[in-house]
Design a protein around this motif. Structure first.
Motif, PDB file in Angstrom:
ATOM      1  N   UNK A 150     -59.147  79.455  24.608  1.00 38.34           N
ATOM      2  CA  UNK A 150     -59.002  78.025  24.332  1.00 38.34           C
ATOM      3  C   UNK A 150     -58.421  77.806  22.942  1.00 38.34           C
ATOM      4  N   UNK A 151     -58.911  78.558  21.964  1.00 37.63           N
ATOM      5  CA  UNK A 151     -58.411  78.428  20.598  1.00 37.63           C
ATOM      6  C   UNK A 151     -56.916  78.737  20.530  1.00 37.63           C
ATOM      7  N   UNK A 152     -56.525  79.840  21.148  1.00 41.24           N
ATOM      8  CA  UNK A 152     -55.107  80.221  21.122  1.00 41.24           C
ATOM      9  C   UNK A 152     -54.234  79.166  21.790  1.00 41.24           C
ATOM     10  N   UNK A 153     -54.695  78.604  22.906  1.00 39.25           N
ATOM     11  CA  UNK A 153     -53.923  77.566  23.604  1.00 39.25           C
ATOM     12  C   UNK A 153     -53.758  76.330  22.713  1.00 39.25           C
ATOM     13  N   UNK A 154     -54.826  75.918  22.057  1.00 37.62           N
ATOM     14  CA  UNK A 154     -54.738  74.732  21.195  1.00 37.62           C
ATOM     15  C   UNK A 154     -53.862  74.984  19.968  1.00 37.62           C
ATOM     16  N   UNK A 155     -53.893  76.194  19.430  1.00 37.75           N
ATOM     17  CA  UNK A 155     -53.033  76.513  18.291  1.00 37.75           C
ATOM     18  C   UNK A 155     -51.563  76.451  18.712  1.00 37.75           C
ATOM     19  N   UNK A 156     -51.251  77.006  19.878  1.00 34.66           N
ATOM     20  CA  UNK A 156     -49.867  76.928  20.381  1.00 34.66           C
ATOM     21  C   UNK A 156     -49.454  75.486  20.626  1.00 34.66           C
ATOM     22  N   UNK A 157     -50.341  74.697  21.222  1.00 34.26           N
ATOM     23  CA  UNK A 157     -50.032  73.283  21.463  1.00 34.26           C
ATOM     24  C   UNK A 157     -49.776  72.541  20.157  1.00 34.26           C
ATOM     25  N   UNK A 158     -50.604  72.796  19.147  1.00 32.38           N
ATOM     26  CA  UNK A 158     -50.431  72.133  17.855  1.00 32.38           C
ATOM     27  C   UNK A 158     -49.068  72.476  17.250  1.00 32.38           C
ATOM     28  N   UNK A 159     -48.669  73.732  17.362  1.00 33.00           N
ATOM     29  CA  UNK A 159     -47.355  74.125  16.847  1.00 33.00           C
ATOM     30  C   UNK A 159     -46.225  73.396  17.590  1.00 33.00           C
ATOM     31  N   UNK A 160     -46.360  73.317  18.905  1.00 34.86           N
ATOM     32  CA  UNK A 160     -45.327  72.635  19.692  1.00 34.86           C
ATOM     33  C   UNK A 160     -45.272  71.148  19.357  1.00 34.86           C
ATOM     34  N   UNK A 161     -46.436  70.505  19.211  1.00 36.17           N
ATOM     35  CA  UNK A 161     -46.450  69.075  18.871  1.00 36.17           C
ATOM     36  C   UNK A 161     -45.793  68.852  17.513  1.00 36.17           C
ATOM     37  N   UNK A 162     -46.048  69.738  16.562  1.00 33.99           N
ATOM     38  CA  UNK A 162     -45.431  69.610  15.248  1.00 33.99           C
ATOM     39  C   UNK A 162     -43.920  69.757  15.310  1.00 33.99           C
ATOM     40  N   UNK A 163     -43.444  70.720  16.096  1.00 36.54           N
ATOM     41  CA  UNK A 163     -41.995  70.913  16.240  1.00 36.54           C
ATOM     42  C   UNK A 163     -41.340  69.715  16.922  1.00 36.54           C
ATOM     43  N   UNK A 164     -42.001  69.220  17.984  1.00 38.62           N
ATOM     44  CA  UNK A 164     -41.449  68.066  18.709  1.00 38.62           C
ATOM     45  C   UNK A 164     -41.445  66.839  17.799  1.00 38.62           C
ATOM     46  N   UNK A 165     -42.491  66.663  16.984  1.00 37.41           N
ATOM     47  CA  UNK A 165     -42.547  65.520  16.062  1.00 37.41           C
ATOM     48  C   UNK A 165     -41.385  65.560  15.082  1.00 37.41           C
ATOM     49  N   UNK A 166     -41.071  66.738  14.562  1.00 33.52           N
ATOM     50  CA  UNK A 166     -39.938  66.863  13.638  1.00 33.52           C
ATOM     51  C   UNK A 166     -38.619  66.516  14.329  1.00 33.52           C
ATOM     52  N   UNK A 167     -38.453  67.039  15.534  1.00 33.35           N
ATOM     53  CA  UNK A 167     -37.202  66.787  16.268  1.00 33.35           C
ATOM     54  C   UNK A 167     -37.048  65.305  16.589  1.00 33.35           C
ATOM     55  N   UNK A 168     -38.107  64.681  17.096  1.00 37.02           N
ATOM     56  CA  UNK A 168     -38.054  63.259  17.461  1.00 37.02           C
ATOM     57  C   UNK A 168     -37.776  62.409  16.225  1.00 37.02           C
ATOM     58  N   UNK A 169     -38.433  62.703  15.122  1.00 31.38           N
ATOM     59  CA  UNK A 169     -38.234  61.909  13.914  1.00 31.38           C
ATOM     60  C   UNK A 169     -36.781  62.017  13.423  1.00 31.38           C
ATOM     61  N   UNK A 170     -36.259  63.222  13.372  1.00 26.40           N
ATOM     62  CA  UNK A 170     -34.870  63.403  12.914  1.00 26.40           C
ATOM     63  C   UNK A 170     -33.877  62.702  13.842  1.00 26.40           C
ATOM     64  N   UNK A 171     -34.088  62.822  15.134  1.00 21.07           N
ATOM     65  CA  UNK A 171     -33.163  62.215  16.088  1.00 21.07           C
ATOM     66  C   UNK A 171     -33.204  60.689  15.984  1.00 21.07           C
ATOM     67  N   UNK A 172     -34.458  60.113  15.899  1.00 22.69           N
ATOM     68  CA  UNK A 172     -34.566  58.653  15.824  1.00 22.69           C
ATOM     69  C   UNK A 172     -34.052  58.101  14.497  1.00 22.69           C
ATOM     70  N   UNK A 173     -34.169  58.883  13.440  1.00 19.25           N
ATOM     71  CA  UNK A 173     -33.626  58.437  12.154  1.00 19.25           C
ATOM     72  C   UNK A 173     -32.094  58.344  12.191  1.00 19.25           C
ATOM     73  N   UNK A 174     -31.466  59.117  13.069  1.00 17.81           N
ATOM     74  CA  UNK A 174     -30.005  59.131  13.156  1.00 17.81           C
ATOM     75  C   UNK A 174     -29.450  58.249  14.278  1.00 17.81           C
ATOM     76  N   UNK A 175     -30.349  57.640  15.073  1.00 16.43           N
ATOM     77  CA  UNK A 175     -29.910  56.830  16.195  1.00 16.43           C
ATOM     78  C   UNK A 175     -30.162  55.362  15.888  1.00 16.43           C
ATOM     79  N   UNK A 176     -29.098  54.615  15.561  1.00 16.16           N
ATOM     80  CA  UNK A 176     -29.295  53.185  15.296  1.00 16.16           C
ATOM     81  C   UNK A 176     -29.371  52.415  16.613  1.00 16.16           C
ATOM     82  N   UNK A 177     -30.078  51.325  16.577  1.00 12.69           N
ATOM     83  CA  UNK A 177     -30.160  50.406  17.707  1.00 12.69           C
ATOM     84  C   UNK A 177     -29.576  49.086  17.213  1.00 12.69           C
ATOM     85  N   UNK A 178     -28.839  48.429  18.092  1.00  9.22           N
ATOM     86  CA  UNK A 178     -28.144  47.208  17.697  1.00  9.22           C
ATOM     87  C   UNK A 178     -29.140  46.192  17.137  1.00  9.22           C
ATOM     88  N   UNK A 179     -28.817  45.626  15.996  1.00 10.30           N
ATOM     89  CA  UNK A 179     -29.647  44.622  15.345  1.00 10.30           C
ATOM     90  C   UNK A 179     -30.595  45.204  14.304  1.00 10.30           C
TER      91      UNK A 179
END
Length: 182
Positions: free
Chosen positions: A19-48
């Motif tokens: 269980x510990x190993x699974x949660x550690x892997x999940x935490x790493x993946x969530x952190x990586x996805x958070x970085x990717x989403x933040x960078x992508x949304x910072x570069x994607x403007x929405x009209x207005x």
């Protein structure tokens, strides 16, 4: 999964490690996805959009992923805490109780020995005092009161008068000194 295996040291250790190993892997993946989403949304403007709108929007969305990362990290910690608590509260409890009982018995024996020593010392003092020769004639009974208070011919004179009267005491008020009247 065999539920009875959870109630052994090896079974619970294997479960919590998995269980510990699974949660550690999940935490790493969530952190990586958070970085990717933040960078992508910072570069994607929405009209207005106004000034800093992209960054604010990216932060709000990635914040949820960071919360998931934090929760997974805490879950990994809780898995380790589960094992430590189980070992402390279940596996080691009989041994701790045996040690505590031994200490309690030792304290009780020490107290009994101390009381026995005190009694023996007291008895030795009493025997020594009784066997020590006194400075009186053998067979004489020691006086309980000084001789001036006891007169064998008048029982009323065994006690001193409180207010200086020579008559026998008739009331309790005669035992106390009389104050000035007036």
């Amino acid at each position: 999964m065999d539920i009875n295996a959870l109630f052994t040291d090896e079974g619970l250790r294997a479960f919590t490690a998995t269980v510990r190993d699974q949660h550690v892997r999940d935490a790493q993946q969530y952190g990586q996805i958070a970085d990717i989403v933040r960078r992508r949304l910072e570069q994607t403007p929405i009209e207005g959009d106004r000034w800093m709108a992209k960054k604010l929007r990216a932060w709000k969305v990635s914040r949820q992923l960071r919360a998931m990362q934090k929760a997974s990290g805490e879950a990994a910690s809780k898995a380790e805490a589960l094992y430590a608590t189980y070992v402390n509260e279940v596996l080691e409890l009989p041994q701790r109780r045996a040690v505590a009982e031994a200490k309690k018995l030792e304290r009780k024996n020490d107290r009994q020995a101390a009381v026995g020593a005190a009694v023996a010392s007291s008895l030795n003092k009493t025997v020594t005092a009784l066997n020590t020769p006194q400075e009186q004639a053998p067979g004489a009974v020691p006086q309980a009161r000084p001789a001036e208070f006891v007169t064998p011919d008048n029982p009323w004179n065994q006690w001193p008068m409180a207010a200086g009267g020579e008559r026998p005491t008739s009331t309790i008020n005669d035992y106390f000194a009389k104050g000035e009247q007036g």
